[in-house]
Structure formats: C-alpha cells, structure tokens
Design a protein around this motif. Structure first.
Motif, PDB file in Angstrom:
ATOM      1  N   SER A 174       0.824  -1.212   0.000  1.00 40.51           N
ATOM      2  CA  SER A 174       0.000   0.000   0.000  1.00 40.51           C
ATOM      3  C   SER A 174       0.862   1.269   0.000  1.00 40.51           C
ATOM      4  O   SER A 174       1.867   1.343  -0.716  1.00 40.51           O
ATOM      5  CB  SER A 174      -0.933  -0.059   1.224  1.00 40.51           C
ATOM      6  OG  SER A 174      -1.843   0.993   1.235  1.00 40.51           O
ATOM      7  N   SER A 193      -3.461  -2.398  -2.123  1.00 33.68           N
ATOM      8  CA  SER A 193      -3.884  -2.028  -0.763  1.00 33.68           C
ATOM      9  C   SER A 193      -5.108  -2.862  -0.415  1.00 33.68           C
ATOM     10  O   SER A 193      -5.891  -3.219  -1.292  1.00 33.68           O
ATOM     11  CB  SER A 193      -4.237  -0.536  -0.725  1.00 33.68           C
ATOM     12  OG  SER A 193      -5.083  -0.257   0.370  1.00 33.68           O
ATOM     13  N   SER A 194      -5.279  -3.148   0.875  1.00 29.89           N
ATOM     14  CA  SER A 194      -6.477  -3.898   1.287  1.00 29.89           C
ATOM     15  C   SER A 194      -7.622  -2.943   1.620  1.00 29.89           C
ATOM     16  O   SER A 194      -8.706  -3.386   1.967  1.00 29.89           O
ATOM     17  CB  SER A 194      -6.150  -4.766   2.506  1.00 29.89           C
ATOM     18  OG  SER A 194      -5.817  -3.940   3.609  1.00 29.89           O
ATOM     19  N   ILE A 240       5.332  -8.724   3.183  1.00 35.91           N
ATOM     20  CA  ILE A 240       4.274  -9.265   4.046  1.00 35.91           C
ATOM     21  C   ILE A 240       4.142  -8.326   5.244  1.00 35.91           C
ATOM     22  O   ILE A 240       5.091  -8.204   6.041  1.00 35.91           O
ATOM     23  CB  ILE A 240       4.617 -10.690   4.524  1.00 35.91           C
ATOM     24  CG1 ILE A 240       4.889 -11.597   3.323  1.00 35.91           C
ATOM     25  CG2 ILE A 240       3.492 -11.242   5.396  1.00 35.91           C
ATOM     26  CD1 ILE A 240       5.361 -13.003   3.687  1.00 35.91           C
TER      27      ILE A 240
HETATM   28  N1  LIG Z   1      10.219  -2.526  11.175  1.00 33.41           N
HETATM   29  C1  LIG Z   1      11.432  -3.025  11.046  1.00 33.41           C
HETATM   30  O1  LIG Z   1      12.375  -2.679  11.756  1.00 33.41           O
HETATM   31  C2  LIG Z   1      11.686  -4.074   9.984  1.00 33.41           C
HETATM   32  C3  LIG Z   1      12.968  -4.596   9.851  1.00 33.41           C
HETATM   33  C4  LIG Z   1      13.219  -5.535   8.844  1.00 33.41           C
HETATM   34  C5  LIG Z   1      12.182  -5.915   7.998  1.00 33.41           C
HETATM   35  N2  LIG Z   1      10.940  -5.402   8.167  1.00 33.41           N
HETATM   36  C6  LIG Z   1       9.864  -5.819   7.236  1.00 33.41           C
HETATM   37  O2  LIG Z   1       9.414  -4.695   6.506  1.00 33.41           O
HETATM   38  C7  LIG Z   1       8.052  -4.870   6.166  1.00 33.41           C
HETATM   39  C8  LIG Z   1       7.237  -3.646   6.601  1.00 33.41           C
HETATM   40  O3  LIG Z   1       7.327  -2.666   5.580  1.00 33.41           O
HETATM   41  P1  LIG Z   1       6.633  -1.246   5.729  1.00 33.41           P
HETATM   42  O4  LIG Z   1       7.042  -0.679   7.052  1.00 33.41           O
HETATM   43  O5  LIG Z   1       6.880  -0.492   4.486  1.00 33.41           O
HETATM   44  O6  LIG Z   1       5.088  -1.643   5.829  1.00 33.41           O
HETATM   45  P2  LIG Z   1       3.919  -0.834   6.525  1.00 33.41           P
HETATM   46  O7  LIG Z   1       4.215   0.631   6.565  1.00 33.41           O
HETATM   47  O8  LIG Z   1       3.570  -1.541   7.772  1.00 33.41           O
HETATM   48  O9  LIG Z   1       2.739  -0.997   5.466  1.00 33.41           O
HETATM   49  C9  LIG Z   1       2.188  -2.215   5.112  1.00 33.41           C
HETATM   50  C10 LIG Z   1       0.810  -1.968   4.495  1.00 33.41           C
HETATM   51  O10 LIG Z   1       0.324  -3.204   3.962  1.00 33.41           O
HETATM   52  C11 LIG Z   1      -1.081  -3.093   3.839  1.00 33.41           C
HETATM   53  N3  LIG Z   1      -1.711  -4.371   4.195  1.00 33.41           N
HETATM   54  C12 LIG Z   1      -1.927  -4.874   5.440  1.00 33.41           C
HETATM   55  N4  LIG Z   1      -2.533  -6.069   5.355  1.00 33.41           N
HETATM   56  C13 LIG Z   1      -2.729  -6.316   4.044  1.00 33.41           C
HETATM   57  C14 LIG Z   1      -3.307  -7.380   3.325  1.00 33.41           C
HETATM   58  N5  LIG Z   1      -3.838  -8.453   3.936  1.00 33.41           N
HETATM   59  N6  LIG Z   1      -3.335  -7.319   1.978  1.00 33.41           N
HETATM   60  C15 LIG Z   1      -2.816  -6.254   1.314  1.00 33.41           C
HETATM   61  N7  LIG Z   1      -2.219  -5.209   1.943  1.00 33.41           N
HETATM   62  C16 LIG Z   1      -2.191  -5.244   3.289  1.00 33.41           C
HETATM   63  C17 LIG Z   1      -1.545  -2.001   4.825  1.00 33.41           C
HETATM   64  O11 LIG Z   1      -2.079  -0.918   4.077  1.00 33.41           O
HETATM   65  P3  LIG Z   1      -3.657  -0.924   3.668  1.00 33.41           P
HETATM   66  O12 LIG Z   1      -4.412  -0.716   4.950  1.00 33.41           O
HETATM   67  O13 LIG Z   1      -3.793   0.185   2.710  1.00 33.41           O
HETATM   68  O14 LIG Z   1      -3.936  -2.271   3.060  1.00 33.41           O
HETATM   69  C18 LIG Z   1      -0.239  -1.572   5.495  1.00 33.41           C
HETATM   70  O15 LIG Z   1      -0.227  -0.196   5.758  1.00 33.41           O
HETATM   71  C19 LIG Z   1       7.575  -6.156   6.862  1.00 33.41           C
HETATM   72  O16 LIG Z   1       7.632  -7.207   5.938  1.00 33.41           O
HETATM   73  C20 LIG Z   1       8.619  -6.334   7.947  1.00 33.41           C
HETATM   74  O17 LIG Z   1       8.783  -7.681   8.321  1.00 33.41           O
HETATM   75  C21 LIG Z   1      10.664  -4.475   9.129  1.00 33.41           C
END
Ligand SMILES: NC(=O)c1ccc[n+]([C@@H]2O[C@H](COP(=O)([O-])OP(=O)(O)OC[C@H]3O[C@@H](n4cnc5c(N)ncnc54)[C@H](OP(=O)(O)O)[C@@H]3O)[C@@H](O)[C@H]2O)c1
Length: 308
Positions: free
Chosen positions: A8, A31-32, A72
């Motif tokens: 998203s 996006s969901s 994911i």
């Molecule tokens: N945080 C850390 O320190 C860290 C470190 C290493 C790796 N990671 C990895 O990085 C990733 C997180 O990336 P990010 O921070 O860019 O993500 P994010 O900001 O959390 O955004 C993810 C988006 O995915 C959408 N979503 C949620 N469920 C969904 C579904 N079932 N189907 C389709 N879309 C869905 C949501 O938006 P909508 O509501 O619009 O659908 C959500 O805002 C994860 O895989 C995590 O494991 C994180």
C-alpha cells in the motif's frame, strides 16, 4: 516497465511507488483498503484493492507485470507469526508462478535467517524467476511505536521512570525512555524506509540469474547513541535505551496482552539483535550505507512528537 508494489502506501511502498512513477514506470499499488484508492491515484499509480491472503487476486494483479515488490505486513493479531508469514509467502509464490512473473524483490529482514520458525525466504526457492531478498536493519519508523514511552507520560510512564531511571529522574521531570531486550550499548544498523525504497527501486530493474540477497542500512550506532539523537530532537537529551532481560520483555508483552506465541517470537527476534549475529552478517556483506541519517529522520519525528 509494468511494476506491482505491495504494501500500500506504507513506510517503504509509498516512496518506492513515487520513485518508480517519477521514472516513468507503469505502477500498480496493492492495498487492502478501498479508502486508499484516491491517495494511490494522486501519486500517479493504479490502485489494486484486495488482500495478499487472496491468491486469485494476487495472480490477476501480477499477470503481465515485469516485476513485483512482495512484502508481508507484520501482524500483531495473528497468534502464530511464523505460520502467518509462511501462509502469505506461499500465497505470493503460488501467484508469482501462475502469473509467470520473471522478476520479484522480496522484503525480509536482517535477522530473518537467524530465526528458523519465522524465515520464509525459502518459500521462493522453487520459482523459475529472478529473485532478490532484501534484508534491511531496524527501521527508523519503529521509533513512532515508542512515542508514549519517550514521553513518559501517565502512570505507566512515571512508574517506568521510577523503576529504571530512579526517583531523582522523576523529581526533576526527566521522564521517558526507550526499552527492549536489545538496547543499551548494543550496536544496531538502523535504516530509513526511504533508503530501502531506493534500493528496492534499483533492484526491480535488475535481472540477476541466481537468487541474490541484499542487506540495507542507513547508519550503525549503539542504542544509547540512537536514544541520545532522538532525545535531543524532542528536548530530552537524557533519553536512555534500557536493556531488558528476555524474561522482563516477555512479561511486558504479556501485560500488554500480546498473544503468548507471538510474544515469544518478538522476544526471540530482539534477542537475536542483542546477540550481535545480524550485525556480523551485515558487516560480512558490507553494503554501502544509505543517505538518510537518524538526525534527518528526527526532524519529522519531532514534528509528530510535539503534535501528539
Ligand atoms: N520494522 C522493522 O524494523 C523491519 C525490519 C526488517 C524488515 N521489516 C519488514 O518490513 C516490512 C514492513 O514494511 P513497511 O514498514 O513499508 O510496511 P507498513 O508501513 O507496515 O505498510 C504495510 C501496508 O500493507 C497493507 N496491508 C496490510 N494487510 C494487508 C493485506 N492483507 N493485503 C494487502 N495489503 C495489506 C496495509 O495498508 P492498507 O491498509 O492500505 O492495506 C499496510 O499499511 C515487513 O515485511 C517487515 O517484516 C521491518
């Protein structure tokens, strides 16, 4: 190129989609949430509204694409994080295979390969496609989740100040801290999602023959150094990052009503960072650091902090 961006308008996916659109690519953002449709169109991308839990939706969206960014979203409601991650990774693998996608960049993490139950990178092994696994360090944006702790407000904030910083800190109003079962003098690679987005944008256009792994970081420092930079930006230069034992961390998560299995996984992930193996692997791969430093991030963090 026709590129599909999952995640998203999240931390990585928004700047990623903006960059790709800016370079003239045909970008679809998944996006969901139907309410995100207009915001996705505003940045010049096409919205595809559906869930990554739906293989048919993913397959239809991936058909005809030159490259896919597959992430994911972390779920704190799924009781078994490993099981959830595996199911979603398998959904991606099935859809990528059915859609005959030739290039995929998969989001993982710098400690993912160290925790067997959570490592889903191998779910992409059997695809007849070019795959790159991204392993970024700890996101700057995680600090948003600690906003209340940093503020040290309320009964819990005051109790934690008393418990970990003492009565003097409480009496002088020097409340607020960061904590986890990694922290203190542990050295961590922190990363800006914008730097990750740049690295993903670069990778999507490549076509390596074998699966490749790319570590991404923006700045390495101790947790206490990070706390000082964040603290200084919000007027709390005394801010410390308290290192908890695994047991204390588990207790805290249980008190916060995090499901038991999930809590254990989170503790295990942080314990890996405290153990230093992810840092060793990062150094062994020796990636070039990104350009957004923690001090840059704190400018936007401070604005959000004072607005809250
Ligand atoms: N945080 C850390 O320190 C860290 C470190 C290493 C790796 N990671 C990895 O990085 C990733 C997180 O990336 P990010 O921070 O860019 O993500 P994010 O900001 O959390 O955004 C993810 C988006 O995915 C959408 N979503 C949620 N469920 C969904 C579904 N079932 N189907 C389709 N879309 C869905 C949501 O938006 P909508 O509501 O619009 O659908 C959500 O805002 C994860 O895989 C995590 O494991 C994180």
């Amino acid at each position: 190129m026709k590129i599909i961006v999952t995640g998203s308008l999240g931390n990585i996916s928004k700047p990623l989609a903006e960059t790709l659109v800016g370079r003239g690519h045909d970008v679809t953002v998944i996006s969901s949430d139907p309410k995100k449709q207009a915001a996705i169109e505003t940045i010049g991308a096409k919205p595809a509204i559906g869930s990554i839990a739906d293989v048919d939706f993913l397959t239809d969206t991936f058909k005809g694409a030159d490259a896919v960014y597959a992430m994911i979203p972390l779920s704190f409601t799924e009781p078994d994080l490993g099981d959830y991650l595996r199911r979603m990774a398998q959904n991606y693998a099935k859809a990528l295979k059915a859609a005959k996608t030739k290039r995929t960049v998969v989001m993982s993490g710098w400690a993912a390969d160290l925790i067997k139950s959570e490592n889903v990178e191998n779910e992409f092994d059997d695809l007849d496609a070019s795959i790159t696994i991204m392993r970024p360090g700890s996101f700057y944006t995680n600090f948003y989740q600690s906003m209340d702790l940093i503020k040290g407000n309320g009964l819990i904030g005051k109790f934690l100040t008393l418990r970990y910083s003492g009565l003097w800190a409480l009496l002088t109003g020097k409340t607020g801290l960061l904590m986890g079962n990694y922290g203190g003098e542990d050295r961590i690679v922190f990363v800006s999602p914008k730097d990750i987005a740049d690295a993903v944008a670069e990778e999507l256009l490549l076509q390596p023959e074998k699966t490749t792994i790319r570590y991404v970081g923006s700045e390495e420092m101790t947790c206490n150094e990070a706390a000082r930079i964040i603290g200084t930006a919000v007027g709390k230069p005394w801010l410390k990052w308290i290192l908890l034992s695994d047991k204390e961390m588990l207790q805290g998560l249980k008190m916060a009503k995090v499901p038991e299995k999930l809590a254990k996984t989170l503790v295990e992930m942080q314990a890996a960072m405290h153990g230093g193996k992810p840092l060793e692997n990062f150094h062994r791969n020796n990636p070039k650091m990104g350009k957004v430093k923690l001090a840059d991030f704190t400018k936007e963090f401070a604005v959000a902090y004072h607005q809250k």
